[in-house]
Design a protein around this motif. Structure first.
Motif, PDB file in Angstrom:
ATOM      1  N   TYR A 120       0.861  -1.183   0.000  1.00  0.00           N
ATOM      2  CA  TYR A 120       0.000   0.000   0.000  1.00  0.00           C
ATOM      3  C   TYR A 120       0.895   1.230   0.000  1.00  0.00           C
ATOM      4  O   TYR A 120       2.094   1.155   0.318  1.00  0.00           O
ATOM      5  N   ASN A 121       0.337   2.374  -0.396  1.00  0.00           N
ATOM      6  CA  ASN A 121       1.076   3.623  -0.448  1.00  0.00           C
ATOM      7  C   ASN A 121       0.101   4.761  -0.207  1.00  0.00           C
ATOM      8  O   ASN A 121      -0.622   5.176  -1.116  1.00  0.00           O
ATOM      9  N   THR A 122       0.066   5.237   1.028  1.00  0.00           N
ATOM     10  CA  THR A 122      -0.888   6.263   1.440  1.00  0.00           C
ATOM     11  C   THR A 122      -0.166   7.590   1.635  1.00  0.00           C
ATOM     12  O   THR A 122       0.833   7.653   2.349  1.00  0.00           O
ATOM     13  N   LYS A 123      -0.671   8.646   0.991  1.00  0.00           N
ATOM     14  CA  LYS A 123      -0.086   9.975   1.143  1.00  0.00           C
ATOM     15  C   LYS A 123      -1.205  10.992   1.329  1.00  0.00           C
ATOM     16  O   LYS A 123      -2.056  11.165   0.453  1.00  0.00           O
ATOM     17  N   TRP A 124      -1.194  11.680   2.491  1.00  0.00           N
ATOM     18  CA  TRP A 124      -2.134  12.753   2.769  1.00  0.00           C
ATOM     19  C   TRP A 124      -1.383  14.084   2.706  1.00  0.00           C
ATOM     20  O   TRP A 124      -0.164  14.124   2.903  1.00  0.00           O
ATOM     21  N   PRO A 125      -2.089  15.183   2.454  1.00  0.00           N
ATOM     22  CA  PRO A 125      -1.424  16.496   2.468  1.00  0.00           C
ATOM     23  C   PRO A 125      -0.739  16.747   3.812  1.00  0.00           C
ATOM     24  O   PRO A 125      -1.227  16.325   4.870  1.00  0.00           O
ATOM     25  N   ASP A 126       0.378  17.461   3.789  1.00  0.00           N
ATOM     26  CA  ASP A 126       1.178  17.657   5.000  1.00  0.00           C
ATOM     27  C   ASP A 126       0.393  18.315   6.129  1.00  0.00           C
ATOM     28  O   ASP A 126       0.604  17.997   7.308  1.00  0.00           O
ATOM     29  N   ALA A 127      -0.507  19.233   5.793  1.00  0.00           N
ATOM     30  CA  ALA A 127      -1.202  19.998   6.829  1.00  0.00           C
ATOM     31  C   ALA A 127      -2.628  19.512   7.079  1.00  0.00           C
ATOM     32  O   ALA A 127      -3.416  20.224   7.705  1.00  0.00           O
ATOM     33  N   TRP A 128      -2.974  18.309   6.656  1.00  0.00           N
ATOM     34  CA  TRP A 128      -4.356  17.857   6.820  1.00  0.00           C
ATOM     35  C   TRP A 128      -4.654  17.606   8.300  1.00  0.00           C
ATOM     36  O   TRP A 128      -3.753  17.454   9.137  1.00  0.00           O
ATOM     37  N   GLU A 129      -5.928  17.545   8.656  1.00  0.00           N
ATOM     38  CA  GLU A 129      -6.310  17.513  10.064  1.00  0.00           C
ATOM     39  C   GLU A 129      -5.944  16.219  10.776  1.00  0.00           C
ATOM     40  O   GLU A 129      -5.924  16.178  12.006  1.00  0.00           O
ATOM     41  N   GLY A 130      -5.644  15.154  10.034  1.00  0.00           N
ATOM     42  CA  GLY A 130      -5.238  13.902  10.669  1.00  0.00           C
ATOM     43  C   GLY A 130      -3.744  13.664  10.624  1.00  0.00           C
ATOM     44  O   GLY A 130      -3.284  12.526  10.770  1.00  0.00           O
ATOM     45  N   ARG A 131      -2.951  14.731  10.471  1.00  0.00           N
ATOM     46  CA  ARG A 131      -1.500  14.575  10.296  1.00  0.00           C
ATOM     47  C   ARG A 131      -0.812  13.960  11.513  1.00  0.00           C
ATOM     48  O   ARG A 131       0.244  13.357  11.394  1.00  0.00           O
ATOM     49  N   LEU A 175       3.995  15.223  15.009  1.00  0.00           N
ATOM     50  CA  LEU A 175       3.877  15.142  16.466  1.00  0.00           C
ATOM     51  C   LEU A 175       2.928  16.252  16.911  1.00  0.00           C
ATOM     52  O   LEU A 175       3.312  17.412  17.058  1.00  0.00           O
ATOM     53  N   GLY A 176       1.679  15.877  17.096  1.00  0.00           N
ATOM     54  CA  GLY A 176       0.611  16.843  17.300  1.00  0.00           C
ATOM     55  C   GLY A 176       0.674  17.613  18.596  1.00  0.00           C
ATOM     56  O   GLY A 176      -0.048  18.606  18.753  1.00  0.00           O
ATOM     57  N   GLN A 177       1.513  17.208  19.539  1.00  0.00           N
ATOM     58  CA  GLN A 177       1.594  17.933  20.808  1.00  0.00           C
ATOM     59  C   GLN A 177       2.365  19.239  20.683  1.00  0.00           C
ATOM     60  O   GLN A 177       2.391  20.041  21.626  1.00  0.00           O
ATOM     61  N   TYR A 178       2.977  19.463  19.514  1.00  0.00           N
ATOM     62  CA  TYR A 178       3.740  20.684  19.311  1.00  0.00           C
ATOM     63  C   TYR A 178       3.032  21.590  18.307  1.00  0.00           C
ATOM     64  O   TYR A 178       2.368  21.125  17.376  1.00  0.00           O
ATOM     65  N   ASP A 179       3.196  22.903  18.497  1.00  0.00           N
ATOM     66  CA  ASP A 179       2.580  23.864  17.584  1.00  0.00           C
ATOM     67  C   ASP A 179       3.243  23.836  16.209  1.00  0.00           C
ATOM     68  O   ASP A 179       2.587  24.122  15.199  1.00  0.00           O
ATOM     69  N   ASP A 180       4.512  23.515  16.197  1.00  0.00           N
ATOM     70  CA  ASP A 180       5.252  23.475  14.942  1.00  0.00           C
ATOM     71  C   ASP A 180       4.854  22.232  14.149  1.00  0.00           C
ATOM     72  O   ASP A 180       5.141  21.097  14.548  1.00  0.00           O
ATOM     73  N   GLN A 181       4.176  22.433  13.013  1.00  0.00           N
ATOM     74  CA  GLN A 181       3.735  21.304  12.203  1.00  0.00           C
ATOM     75  C   GLN A 181       4.891  20.546  11.573  1.00  0.00           C
ATOM     76  O   GLN A 181       4.708  19.446  11.059  1.00  0.00           O
ATOM     77  N   ARG A 182       6.086  21.135  11.603  1.00  0.00           N
ATOM     78  CA  ARG A 182       7.245  20.459  11.030  1.00  0.00           C
ATOM     79  C   ARG A 182       7.836  19.409  11.958  1.00  0.00           C
ATOM     80  O   ARG A 182       8.720  18.655  11.555  1.00  0.00           O
ATOM     81  N   ALA A 183       7.351  19.353  13.196  1.00  0.00           N
ATOM     82  CA  ALA A 183       7.830  18.326  14.136  1.00  0.00           C
ATOM     83  C   ALA A 183       7.264  16.968  13.704  1.00  0.00           C
ATOM     84  O   ALA A 183       6.051  16.742  13.759  1.00  0.00           O
ATOM     85  N   THR A 184       8.118  16.090  13.246  1.00  0.00           N
ATOM     86  CA  THR A 184       7.665  14.833  12.659  1.00  0.00           C
ATOM     87  C   THR A 184       8.433  13.644  13.201  1.00  0.00           C
ATOM     88  O   THR A 184       9.562  13.769  13.692  1.00  0.00           O
ATOM     89  N   ALA A 185       7.795  12.492  13.099  1.00  0.00           N
ATOM     90  CA  ALA A 185       8.418  11.203  13.417  1.00  0.00           C
ATOM     91  C   ALA A 185       8.353  10.343  12.171  1.00  0.00           C
ATOM     92  O   ALA A 185       7.284  10.227  11.545  1.00  0.00           O
ATOM     93  N   ARG A 186       9.485   9.742  11.796  1.00  0.00           N
ATOM     94  CA  ARG A 186       9.554   8.875  10.628  1.00  0.00           C
ATOM     95  C   ARG A 186      10.109   7.523  11.038  1.00  0.00           C
ATOM     96  O   ARG A 186      11.055   7.449  11.820  1.00  0.00           O
ATOM     97  N   PHE A 187       9.510   6.483  10.477  1.00  0.00           N
ATOM     98  CA  PHE A 187       9.956   5.116  10.748  1.00  0.00           C
ATOM     99  C   PHE A 187      10.165   4.412   9.414  1.00  0.00           C
ATOM    100  O   PHE A 187       9.316   4.467   8.530  1.00  0.00           O
ATOM    101  N   GLU A 188      11.301   3.750   9.282  1.00  0.00           N
ATOM    102  CA  GLU A 188      11.604   3.026   8.045  1.00  0.00           C
ATOM    103  C   GLU A 188      12.374   1.762   8.386  1.00  0.00           C
ATOM    104  O   GLU A 188      13.365   1.810   9.127  1.00  0.00           O
ATOM    105  N   ASN A 231      12.771  18.613  14.011  1.00  0.00           N
ATOM    106  CA  ASN A 231      12.174  19.860  14.503  1.00  0.00           C
ATOM    107  C   ASN A 231      11.538  19.687  15.881  1.00  0.00           C
ATOM    108  O   ASN A 231      10.451  20.211  16.150  1.00  0.00           O
ATOM    109  N   ILE A 232      12.235  18.960  16.744  1.00  0.00           N
ATOM    110  CA  ILE A 232      11.776  18.756  18.120  1.00  0.00           C
ATOM    111  C   ILE A 232      12.275  19.913  18.979  1.00  0.00           C
ATOM    112  O   ILE A 232      13.455  20.292  18.891  1.00  0.00           O
ATOM    113  N   PRO A 233      11.424  20.504  19.833  1.00  0.00           N
ATOM    114  CA  PRO A 233      11.893  21.571  20.729  1.00  0.00           C
ATOM    115  C   PRO A 233      13.048  21.080  21.613  1.00  0.00           C
ATOM    116  O   PRO A 233      13.107  19.906  21.985  1.00  0.00           O
ATOM    117  N   ALA A 234      13.949  21.976  21.937  1.00  0.00           N
ATOM    118  CA  ALA A 234      15.155  21.615  22.690  1.00  0.00           C
ATOM    119  C   ALA A 234      14.825  20.944  24.020  1.00  0.00           C
ATOM    120  O   ALA A 234      15.544  20.046  24.472  1.00  0.00           O
TER     121      ALA A 234
END
Length: 411
Positions: A120-131, A175-188, A231-234
């Motif tokens: 499968y290959n799922t891609k949602w817009p970066d700023a969508w409400e379920g990010r 990472l929805g607990q932060y205001d910065d939408q660029r705070a992300t977690a990636r797993f590969e 983009n995790i806060p210090a």
């Protein structure tokens, strides 16, 4: 008369049944055109993946079949609270196949299949409400299956195959607990596993054939995946390190199938399949990190049934046309619907054709699956099943193109 009643009875039983999930369509352009009803279809080498017993009844030629396929899921989401519609970014899930068979003797034949049965290959817009649940997620698998079969007599054969599977998993979320939408977690991660396939094929006469097969489950063990945080806060840098290793397992299902193939007329072949897919073992998807937070994601899949009906008509010795219908029950329970793969019960239709050019057969298949509307509700007590409340609608398009070639001399 008995043969006609048996075929009609099988169709009735099948249609009373209710395998979706992330199966990547029938693994051949010919089988795609048939709607995937392949357990008793003995006219092409591609059927050995679905029933190794068929290999024993192929003719005494060497057969080669290769092809590529692509699947596109068009999914929209309507938020229960926001009433805002979001559409997935369209992306093609690539796939391909190779089948090779060779006779050792009139009774013993060997073969090899390489294909991509789960993805499968799922891609949602970066700023969508379920990010914070998922931004993107993908799984790609490859199955390699050497196979051997023995023809017991003119009406019965047995076959078995060894499966080596490899796969790659990717997932990204905000990472929805932060205001910065660029705070992300990636797993590969990458992993592999082994399994087996068993099958038998028989004929009760010149016109009616049957098949029974079982493909064992496979566990993809990912022992050296990488989790990265950006983009995790210090203040939380120690909680979310820049990089961490993780282990995980992806449980791929078993499949038990029963099929019939009936020559209704000299030119018309009709096939029927009933399949029980063992999705119940896919209970969770966890990332056990060495440092940083562990991720627990409940899946709660259930075993699912499917029925498929296909028809192949010989227009001439150089042209075959096909059509099929299918109904796949989704293994995803209502309480575990997520935007990673918002699956539902599928009603599908397919078309296909093969054109012979000397000793080469060109194959084409297309299918459209209409996925039943699914509504997700957030369960605040189910922390290991993150989701977002809303309604999903999905269409699945699959296109496959291939070529087949046979050489050698018949005994």
């Amino acid at each position: 008369m008995t043969r006609r009643l048996l075929s009609a009875g099988f169709l009735f039983i099948s249609s009373a049944a209710a395998a979706g999930g992330f199966q990547n369509g029938p693994q051949s352009a010919r089988l795609l055109g048939l709607g995937g009803a392949a357990t008793a279809y003995s006219r092409d080498a591609s059927a050995i993946f679905y029933n190794p017993g068929i290999l024993g009844h192929l003719d005494s030629l060497t057969h080669l079949s290769i092809g590529g396929m692509g699947t596109v899921r068009a999914t929209s989401f309507l938020g229960a609270d926001s009433r805002r519609e979001t559409r997935q970014d369209l992306s093609v899930v690539p796939g391909g196949y190779l089948y090779l068979t060779h006779p050792i003797s009139d009774r013993v034949k060997v073969g090899l299949s390489v294909n991509t049965p789960f993805s499968y290959n799922t891609k949602w817009p970066d700023a969508w409400e379920g990010r914070s649940v998922v931004r993107s997620a993908s799984l790609q698998t490859v199955y390699v299956q050497p196979t051997a079969a023995f023809k017991v007599n003119d009406n019965f054969s047995l076959g078995a195959g060894f499966i080596y599977a490899s796969g790659q998993l990717k997932q990204e979320r905000s990472l929805g607990q932060y205001d910065d939408q660029r705070a992300t977690a990636r797993f590969e991660g990458r992993g592999n596993g082994i399994g087996y396939s068993l099958g038998m094929y028989g004929r009760t006469g010149e016109d009616l054939a049957f098949g029974i097969s079982f493909r064992a489950p496979v566990t993809l063990k990912m022992n050296s995946g990488t989790a990265t945080y950006q983009n995790i806060p210090a203040l939380d840098a120690a909680l979310y390190p820049a990089s961490s290793k993780f282990t995980s397992q992806v449980e791929l299902p078993s499949a038990l199938a029963v099929g019939l193939a009936d020559h209704m007329t000299e030119r018309l072949l009709v096939t029927f399949d009933f399949t029980l897919t063992g999705w119940g073992r896919y209970d969770s998807l966890n990332f056990d990190t060495q440092t940083g937070p562990r991720v627990r994601s409940k899946r709660g899949y259930e075993d699912a049934m499917a029925f498929r009906v296909g028809g192949e008509y010989e227009v001439s010795k150089d042209l075959l046309v096909r059509a099929g219908v299918s109904y796949d029950e989704s293994p995803v329970r209502d309480e575990f619907i997520t935007p990673e793969l918002p699956d539902g019960n599928r009603l599908g239709g397919s078309l296909g054709a093969s054109l012979r050019l000397n000793r080469v057969m060109l194959d084409l298949g297309y299918s459209l699956d209409v996925v039943g509307q699914r509504t997700a509700r957030v369960n605040r007590t189910q922390f290991q099943a993150p989701s977002i409340a809303g309604t999903y609608r999905t269409l699945v398009h699959t296109l496959a193109i291939g070529a087949s070639y046979s050489f050698g001399s018949k005994n």
